[in-house]
Design an enzyme around this catalytic site. Sequence first.
Site, PDB file in Angstrom:
ATOM      1  CG  ASN A   1      -2.020  -1.058   1.076  1.00 57.51           C
ATOM      2  OD1 ASN A   1      -2.423  -1.399  -0.041  1.00 57.51           O
ATOM      3  ND2 ASN A   1      -2.496  -1.589   2.197  1.00 57.51           N
TER       4      ASN A   1
ATOM      5  CE1 TYR B   1      10.616  -6.118  12.225  1.00 57.42           C
ATOM      6  CE2 TYR B   1      12.766  -7.128  12.535  1.00 57.42           C
ATOM      7  CZ  TYR B   1      11.983  -5.994  12.389  1.00 57.42           C
ATOM      8  OH  TYR B   1      12.576  -4.749  12.423  1.00 57.42           O
TER       9      TYR B   1
ATOM     10  CE  LYS C   1      10.695  -4.333   9.004  1.00 54.96           C
ATOM     11  NZ  LYS C   1      10.333  -2.940   8.748  1.00 54.96           N
TER      12      LYS C   1
HETATM   13  P1  NAD Z   1       8.158   1.080  16.941  1.00 54.63           P
HETATM   14  O1  NAD Z   1       7.353  -0.105  17.324  1.00 54.63           O
HETATM   15  O2  NAD Z   1       8.406   2.118  17.987  1.00 54.63           O
HETATM   16  O3  NAD Z   1       7.506   1.820  15.699  1.00 54.63           O
HETATM   17  C1  NAD Z   1       6.713   1.160  14.741  1.00 54.63           C
HETATM   18  C2  NAD Z   1       5.463   1.987  14.503  1.00 54.63           C
HETATM   19  O4  NAD Z   1       4.676   1.365  13.479  1.00 54.63           O
HETATM   20  C3  NAD Z   1       4.584   2.070  15.746  1.00 54.63           C
HETATM   21  O5  NAD Z   1       4.200   3.402  15.957  1.00 54.63           O
HETATM   22  C4  NAD Z   1       3.394   1.212  15.388  1.00 54.63           C
HETATM   23  O6  NAD Z   1       2.201   1.594  16.061  1.00 54.63           O
HETATM   24  C5  NAD Z   1       3.320   1.408  13.881  1.00 54.63           C
HETATM   25  N1  NAD Z   1       2.612   0.348  13.161  1.00 54.63           N
HETATM   26  C6  NAD Z   1       2.840  -0.995  13.211  1.00 54.63           C
HETATM   27  N2  NAD Z   1       1.982  -1.653  12.411  1.00 54.63           N
HETATM   28  C7  NAD Z   1       1.196  -0.695  11.835  1.00 54.63           C
HETATM   29  C8  NAD Z   1       0.122  -0.733  10.903  1.00 54.63           C
HETATM   30  N3  NAD Z   1      -0.343  -1.895  10.397  1.00 54.63           N
HETATM   31  N4  NAD Z   1      -0.450   0.441  10.524  1.00 54.63           N
HETATM   32  C9  NAD Z   1      -0.001   1.620  11.017  1.00 54.63           C
HETATM   33  N5  NAD Z   1       1.010   1.721  11.903  1.00 54.63           N
HETATM   34  C10 NAD Z   1       1.594   0.572  12.311  1.00 54.63           C
HETATM   35  O7  NAD Z   1       9.537   0.536  16.366  1.00 54.63           O
HETATM   36  P2  NAD Z   1      10.830   1.300  15.841  1.00 54.63           P
HETATM   37  O8  NAD Z   1      11.994   0.745  16.555  1.00 54.63           O
HETATM   38  O9  NAD Z   1      10.605   2.762  15.829  1.00 54.63           O
HETATM   39  O10 NAD Z   1      10.920   0.760  14.338  1.00 54.63           O
HETATM   40  C11 NAD Z   1      10.506   1.549  13.226  1.00 54.63           C
HETATM   41  C12 NAD Z   1      10.858   0.829  11.932  1.00 54.63           C
HETATM   42  O11 NAD Z   1      12.274   0.673  11.842  1.00 54.63           O
HETATM   43  C13 NAD Z   1      10.244  -0.567  11.826  1.00 54.63           C
HETATM   44  O12 NAD Z   1       9.843  -0.791  10.494  1.00 54.63           O
HETATM   45  C14 NAD Z   1      11.396  -1.479  12.176  1.00 54.63           C
HETATM   46  O13 NAD Z   1      11.262  -2.727  11.553  1.00 54.63           O
HETATM   47  C15 NAD Z   1      12.583  -0.700  11.639  1.00 54.63           C
HETATM   48  N6  NAD Z   1      13.811  -1.080  12.357  1.00 54.63           N
HETATM   49  C16 NAD Z   1      14.053  -0.633  13.619  1.00 54.63           C
HETATM   50  C17 NAD Z   1      15.212  -1.030  14.279  1.00 54.63           C
HETATM   51  C18 NAD Z   1      15.557  -0.550  15.668  1.00 54.63           C
HETATM   52  O14 NAD Z   1      16.613  -0.932  16.181  1.00 54.63           O
HETATM   53  N7  NAD Z   1      14.774   0.285  16.323  1.00 54.63           N
HETATM   54  C19 NAD Z   1      16.114  -1.900  13.648  1.00 54.63           C
HETATM   55  C20 NAD Z   1      15.800  -2.368  12.372  1.00 54.63           C
HETATM   56  C21 NAD Z   1      14.665  -1.931  11.723  1.00 54.63           C
END
Ligand code: NAD
Length: 332
Positions: free
Chosen positions: A99, A145, A149
Site C-alpha cells: 500500500n 518479522y 521484511k
Molecule cells: P516502533 O514499534 O516504535 O515503531 C513502529 C510503529 O509502526 C509504531 O508506531 C506502530 O504503532 C506502527 N505500526 C505498526 N503496524 C502498523 C500498521 N499496520 N499500521 C499503522 N502503523 C503501524 O519501532 P521502531 O523501533 O521505531 O521501528 C521503526 C521501523 O524501523 C520498523 O519498520 C522497524 O522494523 C525498523 N527497524 C528498527 C530497528 C531498531 O533498532 N529500532 C532496527 C531495524 C529496523
Amino acid sequence: MRAVVTGGAGFIGSHLCERLIREGHDVVCVDNYVTSSPDNVEHLRDDRHFRLDERDVTEGLEVPGHVDAVFHLASPASPVDYLRLPLETLGAGSAGTWNALDLAAAKGARFLLASTSESYGDPQVHPQPESYWGSVNPVGPRSVYDEAKRFGEALTVAYRRHCGVDAKIVRIFNTFGPRMRADDGRAIPTFVGQALCGEPITVSGDGSQTRSLCYVDDLVDGLLRMLASDHGGPVNLGNPHEVSIFELAEWIRKLTRTTSEITLIPRPKDDPERRRPDITLARELLDWEPTTPVEQGLRDIITDFRHRLAARDVTERRNPALPSPPTASARS
Ligand code: NAD
Ligand code: UDP
C-alpha cells in the site's frame, strides 16, 4: 517537501517526524498505535505542518494532495512485539509495504523502506555487507518479522525495476534512544528500566552474543541522506560499535550507578549470535557515518527514562517473551 511517515508515532518514526518538521517540511504521520502511542508526537500536534492520521497501513492509505516522499516504517519491531503480533507483523511488511508503494507510485513520490539487519538472520559473515544474502530460518519464531521484511525488500525492488518508482531500501541495525517503550523487551530499554528500578538485569545466555548500537539521531540523518540520494540500496545504516550483551549490561549498571545485579536467563530461540554493519557503502554513497558516541546515547536514554519514571510514565518493564529468571547464577 511533503512527506508521509508510516509508523510515524513510533520510536524512530517520531524522531523522523520531528526532524522533518524542524527542517521546514510538511509531514503526514500515519499510525495505528499498535506498538506506540500518540503521546510520542503530542508535541507536534499543534504545528500546522504536521498532520496525524490514525490508520492501519494494511487497509490502504489515503492522502489527499501532493506527496514528495513516503517513508515506510510501520511494523512491530521488537522481538517481544512481533512475537505477540505475528500476523500483524506479516501484514505490515507485506500488504502495508504494498500500500505504501502504491501511494508513492500514484503520487510520483520517492519511497524509502525501513528494512532491517534481521534480513541477514543469524549471519555467517561478519561484519555484514549488503552483498551478503543472509541466514534466515523461514519457519522459526523470528520469521514473521524477518521474512516480512525480506518480502518488503523484494517488493520495493520490483516497484523500482518495473513500475518506475524511485524506491529505496535501508537496512537498519540496532538503534536506540529516548522514547523507546520500557516494556518493548529490547535489551537497552529493558536494562535501563531494570537498573533504575533496582531490579535484576536479565542478560540472556552467557551474554557473549553481540549487537552494534546506533543512536537514533544518527539513524534519522542516514534516512534523510538516503532519501535525497540517487541510490536504491539496500544500504546498511548502523553504528559498527559492537558490544557483547554482558558488556552492555555492565555499562548500563555503571552509568546508572545501580545496585541491580546481573541475572542470566535462557537465550530465545534463533537469537542471532553477532551483528555488526559494514557501512562502507553508506560512507561512500551517502557520506554518512554515526557521530554520537554510544555512551552519550546511553546517558540520553537513561535521562529520558528517569524523567518518565518520575512522571510515572514507565509502568510495565517485565519482558514476556523471555522466560522468567530461573535459578541462573548471577555473574556479578
Ligand atoms: P516502533 O514499534 O516504535 O515503531 C513502529 C510503529 O509502526 C509504531 O508506531 C506502530 O504503532 C506502527 N505500526 C505498526 N503496524 C502498523 C500498521 N499496520 N499500521 C499503522 N502503523 C503501524 O519501532 P521502531 O523501533 O521505531 O521501528 C521503526 C521501523 O524501523 C520498523 O519498520 C522497524 O522494523 C525498523 N527497524 C528498527 C530497528 C531498531 O533498532 N529500532 C532496527 C531495524 C529496523
Ligand atoms: N536480551 C537480553 N535481555 C533482555 C532483552 C534482550 O539479554 O532482557 C538480549 C537478546 O537475547 C539479544 C540481545 O539482547 O541477544 C539484543 O536483543 P534486542 O531485542 O535488543 O535486539 P535484537 O535481538 O532484535 O537485535
